[in-house]
Every structure is written in C-alpha cells, then in structure tokens.
Design a protein around this motif. Structure first.
Motif, short mmCIF file in Angstrom:
data_model
loop_
_atom_site.label_atom_id
_atom_site.label_comp_id
_atom_site.label_asym_id
_atom_site.label_seq_id
_atom_site.Cartn_x
_atom_site.Cartn_y
_atom_site.Cartn_z
N GLY A 19 42.87 75.34 119.33
CA GLY A 19 43.51 76.23 118.36
C GLY A 19 43.56 77.67 118.83
O GLY A 19 44.55 78.38 118.63
N LEU A 20 42.47 78.12 119.46
CA LEU A 20 42.45 79.50 119.95
C LEU A 20 43.38 79.71 121.14
O LEU A 20 44.03 80.75 121.27
N LEU A 21 43.45 78.71 122.01
CA LEU A 21 44.18 78.88 123.27
C LEU A 21 45.61 78.34 123.21
O LEU A 21 46.47 78.80 123.98
N GLY A 22 45.85 77.36 122.33
CA GLY A 22 47.13 76.69 122.40
C GLY A 22 48.05 76.81 121.22
O GLY A 22 49.14 76.24 121.24
N SER A 23 47.65 77.54 120.18
CA SER A 23 48.50 77.61 118.99
C SER A 23 49.83 78.28 119.27
O SER A 23 50.86 77.92 118.69
N ARG A 24 49.84 79.27 120.16
CA ARG A 24 51.08 79.99 120.48
C ARG A 24 51.66 79.57 121.83
O ARG A 24 52.51 80.25 122.39
N PHE A 25 51.16 78.46 122.37
CA PHE A 25 51.68 77.93 123.62
C PHE A 25 53.12 77.45 123.40
O PHE A 25 53.43 76.89 122.34
N PRO A 26 54.05 77.61 124.37
CA PRO A 26 53.81 78.12 125.73
C PRO A 26 54.12 79.59 125.92
O PRO A 26 53.80 80.16 126.95
N ARG A 27 54.79 80.24 124.95
CA ARG A 27 55.28 81.59 125.22
C ARG A 27 54.43 82.70 124.62
O ARG A 27 54.58 83.85 124.98
N GLY A 28 53.58 82.37 123.69
CA GLY A 28 52.77 83.40 123.06
C GLY A 28 53.58 84.36 122.21
O GLY A 28 53.21 85.52 122.02
N ALA A 29 54.72 83.90 121.69
CA ALA A 29 55.59 84.77 120.89
C ALA A 29 54.92 85.10 119.56
O ALA A 29 54.12 84.33 119.03
N ARG A 30 55.28 86.25 119.01
CA ARG A 30 54.72 86.70 117.74
C ARG A 30 55.82 87.21 116.83
O ARG A 30 56.87 87.67 117.28
N GLY A 31 55.52 87.14 115.51
CA GLY A 31 56.43 87.70 114.53
C GLY A 31 57.40 86.68 113.97
O GLY A 31 57.95 85.85 114.70
N GLY A 32 57.59 86.73 112.65
CA GLY A 32 58.59 85.92 111.98
C GLY A 32 58.44 84.44 112.20
O GLY A 32 57.37 83.86 111.99
N PRO A 33 59.51 83.78 112.66
CA PRO A 33 59.47 82.32 112.86
C PRO A 33 58.39 81.87 113.85
O PRO A 33 57.83 80.79 113.70
N ALA A 34 58.11 82.69 114.85
CA ALA A 34 57.08 82.33 115.83
C ALA A 34 55.71 82.22 115.16
O ALA A 34 54.93 81.32 115.48
N ASP A 35 55.41 83.13 114.25
CA ASP A 35 54.14 83.07 113.53
C ASP A 35 54.05 81.82 112.67
O ASP A 35 53.01 81.14 112.61
N LEU A 36 55.15 81.49 111.98
CA LEU A 36 55.15 80.30 111.13
C LEU A 36 54.98 79.03 111.96
O LEU A 36 54.25 78.11 111.57
N ALA A 37 55.63 78.99 113.11
CA ALA A 37 55.48 77.82 113.99
C ALA A 37 54.06 77.71 114.51
O ALA A 37 53.49 76.61 114.58
N ALA A 38 53.47 78.85 114.89
CA ALA A 38 52.09 78.84 115.37
C ALA A 38 51.14 78.40 114.26
O ALA A 38 50.18 77.65 114.51
N ASN A 39 51.39 78.83 113.03
CA ASN A 39 50.55 78.42 111.91
C ASN A 39 50.63 76.91 111.67
O ASN A 39 49.62 76.26 111.37
N ARG A 40 51.85 76.35 111.79
CA ARG A 40 51.99 74.90 111.61
C ARG A 40 51.23 74.14 112.69
O ARG A 40 50.54 73.15 112.40
N ARG A 41 51.36 74.58 113.93
CA ARG A 41 50.63 73.91 115.01
C ARG A 41 49.12 74.03 114.79
O ARG A 41 48.36 73.06 114.97
N ALA A 42 48.68 75.23 114.41
CA ALA A 42 47.25 75.45 114.19
C ALA A 42 46.72 74.57 113.06
O ALA A 42 45.59 74.07 113.12
N ALA A 43 47.54 74.36 112.02
CA ALA A 43 47.11 73.53 110.89
C ALA A 43 46.88 72.09 111.35
O ALA A 43 45.86 71.46 111.01
N TRP A 44 47.81 71.54 112.12
CA TRP A 44 47.63 70.18 112.62
C TRP A 44 46.42 70.08 113.55
O TRP A 44 45.64 69.12 113.48
N ILE A 45 46.29 71.09 114.42
CA ILE A 45 45.17 71.09 115.38
C ILE A 45 43.83 71.12 114.64
O ILE A 45 42.85 70.50 115.07
N ALA A 46 43.76 71.83 113.51
CA ALA A 46 42.51 71.97 112.77
C ALA A 46 42.24 70.78 111.86
O ALA A 46 41.11 70.28 111.78
N VAL A 47 43.26 70.31 111.16
CA VAL A 47 43.05 69.30 110.11
C VAL A 47 42.79 67.91 110.69
O VAL A 47 41.88 67.21 110.24
N VAL A 48 43.57 67.51 111.67
CA VAL A 48 43.46 66.13 112.17
C VAL A 48 42.08 65.83 112.77
O VAL A 48 41.44 64.83 112.40
#
Length: 645
Positions: A19-48
């Motif tokens: 979650g710390l290293l891969g939530s924003r993989f591969p581009r590390g983009a931030r802001g707007g849609p990129a943040d929402l996509a990172a949050n969705r990935r982080a949620a799956w990584i944490a919950v499962v």
C-alpha cells in the motif's frame, strides 16, 4: 497452526508495504482522478489481506476449541483464575533463533486459546475499520498511507498476540506505538492533531522504558526470553525479582492501556480520524496492556504487592474516568474516557485474581466499543461536529445508527441481553470474591469493589446522557454560511454510505449476542445489583434531562462540572510538574549547546582564520618582498657570524 498464525501476521504487513509503495504505481500521479484511483487501489490492497487474515484467525480459534490440532479446548479455557505458575497450554513453533552472545532470542509464535481469541477480535475489528474507512475518508488524498498504516498496526498487534518470546512481543509493542503516532496525526496540518500524536508517542514511551527493563529482568532471571520458559522458571525466582519485574512491566501496561497515571494521552488521541479511534480503543494498543498481563498472569499472580498496586490504579482509573466522561461535550471524548474506565475494570479483574473475567470483558468491550466509535463517526459525518451540543433528534434521520448505538450503550451500561451485561457480571463477581479470598490486601480489595459499584452507576449516567443528547430532543439552530447562488440552505443529515453502514450493522451482532457465550457462569444476584445501579444512574440523568431537554443534564454537577470536565486537572498538573520544567531544561541545554559547545567550535575556527591571516602575509606572491626577506636573512646571518664568531 504455527504456519497459519505466521500468515495471519504477514498478510497485513505485506499489505502495508504494498500500500505504501504501490498505491500510486506506476506513475505516481497526484490530484483529481489520480487520487481517486490510488484510493481505490489502496482500499483493495488493505481490505482483501485483512479479510483473509480474519478468516484464518477464525479457523485457528475453531481448531483450538474443537481439537483439530490434536488438543481440545473451549472458549476461555486455560484462562481461568490462576493460583500459581503453570505451563503455557498451546502450540509453539520456533522460526529462527538469534544468538546474541548471552541470552538467545527465539523468533517463535505461540497459538493457544488466549492468543486465538484475541486475534479474532483484532482481525474482525481491523476489517470493519478498513471497510468503514473506505467511505469515511473517500476524498482524503492521503488515504493510501492511512490504510497502509492501519494494516501495519494490525500486523503489529497480531505479532504481540501470537509472540512466543518477550523480545518478539516487544517489537510488535513498539511498532504499535509508531503507528499510533502516524495515525493520530493523520491530519497533521492542524497543530492540535500533531501535538496529540506527539503526546501519545511520548507518554507511552515513558511506560515502555519500564516495560523493556521488566522484560530484561524476567529474561535474565529465567535464562530465556521465551514466555513458556519464563513461566516455568517462576517458582525458582525470588519474590523480589518477581515484584521488580512485574512493577516495571506494569509501567508499560499503564502507558499502552491508558491507565493512571499514564492515561492522559488517550482523550487527546481523539484528534485522529474516528475509525482509528475505534481500532485503538477496541482491538489494538490499549488492549495490548491487558493482554500482556493475561499472557504473563502466572508471573503476576505471584507478585502480591504488584496486584495491590494494580487494584488501586484500576479503582482510581475506573471511577475517575467515568466521572470525567459525565461532563464532556465532545462525543468522542466521552467514549475515550469510557475506554479508560472499562480497561480499568479489566485491570481490576486481573488484580482480583480472575484472568478469564478480564479477557471475557476485553473481547465484549472490543465489540461494543468498536460499534460505538463507528456509530459516533456516522453521527459526526452527518452533523459535521463532534460536540453533542450540536446534535439532537438524530434518531429520525439516522434510524439504523440509532438502533446500533443503542445496543452499544446498553452493552456499555451492562444491560441485558447485551454482551456487556454478562462480562461485567464476571468482573464484579471476581472483585466480590477478592474481598473474602485472594491475594489482595483488605484495603485494596474494598477500594476496588466499592469503586467498581460506583462506576456502574456513573457509567449508566454518562451513557444515558450521551444517548439522549445525541438522538433525542431538538437539534439547536446553527448559523450556516451564506450558500452559493441557486443552492438550497439545508443541513443534510442522513445515514452513512454502504461502506460505513455495513460494518456498523455487522458489529451490532456480537455487541448484542457475544455475551451469551458466558451465560452458564452468570451470577444472578450480582448481575441484578449491576443492572439496578446502572438504571439508577440512567434514571437520574433522564429525570434531569426531561425537565429541560434543551439543556445539558451535566448542569446539575454544579461546581464539580469544571473539574470533571478537565479530568481533575491531571493534565494541568503534569504540565506544571513535568512539561514546563523539561521545556526550560531543554531551552537551557539548547542555549548551552549554542553558546558553549558551538561557541567553542566557532571560536577555534576564528583563531584558525586569524593565524591563517598572519601566515598569508608571508605568502602574498610578491617576488620583491621575497628577495628582500632573503637578503635580510643573509645580512642577519653575516652580522651574527661577525659578532659571535
């Protein structure tokens, strides 16, 4: 079983790293849609991974209870009242041995009914918090790191629970301290939040110093840090060694479990997101101290003076925190002081000689306190404020949250058939028995039992006050900012989204029904006394509230309201006695460092520059000056030769 336990621990740890290293993989983009996509990935990584750990932890407790591993246990078997040292009844596996030159460190795990039961509590609450946080922090751009730290927090607590070696346990113990600092200060932009995080970190570190020395004393006396070896060697230890070690360990317990006198960090820790409050109060951090005493109970039961100290600390903590909760306006702080009070119940049961009652209440408390905090989060999410003075009448807008929080408050008060009714009865019975028999002195036993009964009544009072002020009456009129043109000026209070709604619904089930696991051991006389006292406190608050539903029932406290609200000014006293003197000393040390140490360094630099300046005069690159110096030297040599030759 050991392999499964290792997987239960490792899955949240791996989730934290990914979650710390891969939530924003591969581009590390931030802001707007990129943040929402990172949050969705982080949620799956944490919950499962947490969900898988939960299933495996449930399988482990089932295997231990049914004898799948070749043994046969049952709920709380092996955790009954202890009268002396005994072997640890469980499956132990050593993954590696680290040779240190003196005492080896055994990297191993221990699975018994105590560890398996607490692990289920930890994973279930952690899973509920992870799912709940998906909705609660949906728009938070730092959600990926937040969810990763929750996973690390969960893994650390599981390491404490399953550890077979005291130093391995200590590793998880300290990682939890780091995670609490990171999560309490999640919204660090607010200075109050960062200060609360630092306070929690420093206060718990004070206790951890004693805890570490206690581990060293026990390990040295036993010749091993393995918990089973330590317990087996207790009969060979002197009473002085046992008392010293347990007193030092008790400092760490007081810090982690927020007990007097190291309790002041927990109410301020409410600055963090509400789901973190649920995790800290119900399944990690504060539960670790009670678990540690239960894990080493064969050692503690041999230390009479330590149990007397624990009884006094528990008595003062349970009643003092309950009185403080009675005067708070912040709903989360009411629940925070409630946690201190309920943990003191568990500590009191341990002091009274009943490990099983303490663990039973720890598990039921974890269920209903997680439920209460998540319900509080839903209320705060709807109202936009922590203050009960800004709430009222919410049972109409939040019917499901109202029912769930009613169950939680009923369990907190110890009303049947909620789970707290059964576990609190066991706690009170253990304290009652300590008056007649037990290792406590008469004064300590009487103080403990008297404060416990008084706390039952006060708990009924503050729980009823919070329930009435949140869900009944009318919400006060609030001056809202001027809306944008073309928009309605409406305060929208409605049920939380599904990711917050379902964890609340699921947790309501164990909060209501879990206590029936102990129905066979109910003591109806003591149980009836507890219910009468709780209803007495609740009835007084209801009568006062009914007289003026728009006013706070705490007004009847009169001159006592201010000291109760300030928790008897303990924080203020600590600031005068410890914080300000340490700050003055720190400023003095900083000034001495700047003027003496750094001054000496700067002075030596200036001397060197001055000498270099003098040397530079003879090395200025002027050939005529060099020739003149040479001739002057020759002339001096010639004159000297003539005079002295």
């Amino acid at each position: 079983m050991i392999t499964v336990a290792a997987v239960v621990i490792l899955l949240p740890f791996i989730a934290a790293a990914v979650g710390l290293l891969g939530s924003r993989f591969p581009r590390g983009a931030r802001g707007g849609p990129a943040d929402l996509a990172a949050n969705r990935r982080a949620a799956w990584i944490a919950v499962v991974p947490t969900a898988i750990s939960t299933v495996l932890a449930i399988w482990l407790v089932y295997a231990d209870w049914t004898g799948t591993d070749g043994r046969r246990g049952g709920p709380f078997s092996g955790t009954g009242a202890s009268t002396g040292p005994s072997a640890i009844d469980g499956v132990t596996g050593t993954l590696d041995v680290i040779h240190t030159g003196s005492l080896p460190i055994s990297v191993g795990l221990l699975v018994d009914v105590l560890a398996a039961s607490i692990a289920v509590l930890v994973t279930v609450v952690a899973l509920a918090v992870q799912v709940y946080s998906v909705g609660y922090l949906a728009a938070d751009r730092r959600y990926p790191s937040y969810s990763a730290f929750i996973s690390l927090f969960t893994s650390a607590m599981l390491l404490v629970v399953y550890a077979a070696d005291l130093l391995v346990l200590y590793v998880g113990w300290e990682i939890m301290g780091l995670c609490s600092y990171l999560l309490i200060g999640h919204w660090w932009e607010d200075r109050a939040n960062s200060r609360a995080a630092v306070k929690a970190f420093l206060v718990t570190r004070v206790g951890d110093v004693g805890f570490l020395f206690g581990v060293f004393v026990l390990g040295t006396a036993a010749g091993s840090f393995r918990i089973a070896d330590v317990v087996a060697k207790v009969p060979e230890m002197s009473s002085g060694t046992i008392v010293t070690a347990t007193m030092l360990l008790l400092a760490g317990v007081a810090g982690k479990s927020a007990q007097v006198p190291l309790h002041t960090w927990l109410p301020d820790a409410m600055a963090g997101p509400t789901p973190i409050s649920a995790l800290i109060h119900a399944a990690t951090m504060v539960a670790a101290g009670i678990f540690l005493v239960a894990r080493l109970y064969p050692v503690f039961i041999q230390a009479g003076p330590t149990l007397d100290v624990l009884a006094v600390v528990a008595a003062l903590g349970m009643l003092g925190a309950a009185l403080a909760a009675l005067a708070q306006d912040d709903l989360k702080r009411v629940l925070a002081y409630s946690t201190i009070s309920q943990l003191a119940y568990m500590a009191g049961a341990l002091a009274a000689g009943s490990e099983s009652a303490a663990i039973f209440h720890l598990i039921t408390h974890g269920a209903f306190k997680a439920l209460l905090f998540l319900c509080a989060g839903a209320v705060i999410h709807a109202v936009g404020s922590n203050l009960m003075s800004a709430m009222g009448g919410l049972r109409r807008e939040l019917p499901v949250t109202f029912v769930a929080m009613t169950i939680g408050f009923a369990a907190l008060m110890g009303l049947p058939p909620a789970s707290g009714f059964f576990s609190k009865d066991e706690v009170l019975v253990s304290m009652e028995r300590a008056l007649a028999t037990g290792s406590l002195t008469d004064a300590a036993a009487l103080l403990l039992y008297g404060c416990a009964l008084a706390t039952v009544a006060v708990t009924g009072a503050y729980a009823t006050r919070a329930w009435l002020r949140t869900f009944f009456g009318e919400r006060p009129a609030v001056a809202l900012p001027k809306p944008e043109p073309g928009t309605a000026h409406v305060l929208d209070a409605r049920e939380a989204p599904a990711t917050m709604f379902w964890p609340i619904t699921v947790l309501a089930v164990p909060a209501l029904l879990l206590g029936f696991a102990g129905i066979a051991d109910i003591h109806w006389g003591t149980a009836a006394l507890g219910v009468v006292l709780a209803l007495l406190g609740a009835g007084v608050v209801y009568v006062v509230w009914r007289g003026d539903p728009l006013s706070d029932p705490a007004r009847v406290l009169g001159p006592f309201r201010a000291p109760f609200e300030q928790a008897f000014y303990v924080d203020s006293a600590y600031r005068v006695l410890f914080v300000l003197p340490v700050l003055r000393l720190a400023r003095l040390v900083a000034r001495a460092d700047d003027r003496v140490v750094d001054g000496a360094v700067r002075g030596s630099g200036r001397v060197t520059l001055s000498l270099a300046g003098l040397t530079r005069l003879a090395q200025n690159g002027n050939a005529q000056l060099y020739v003149t110096g040479l001739l002057a030297g020759v002339l001096l040599l010639a004159v000297g030769a003539v005079i002295f030759g």
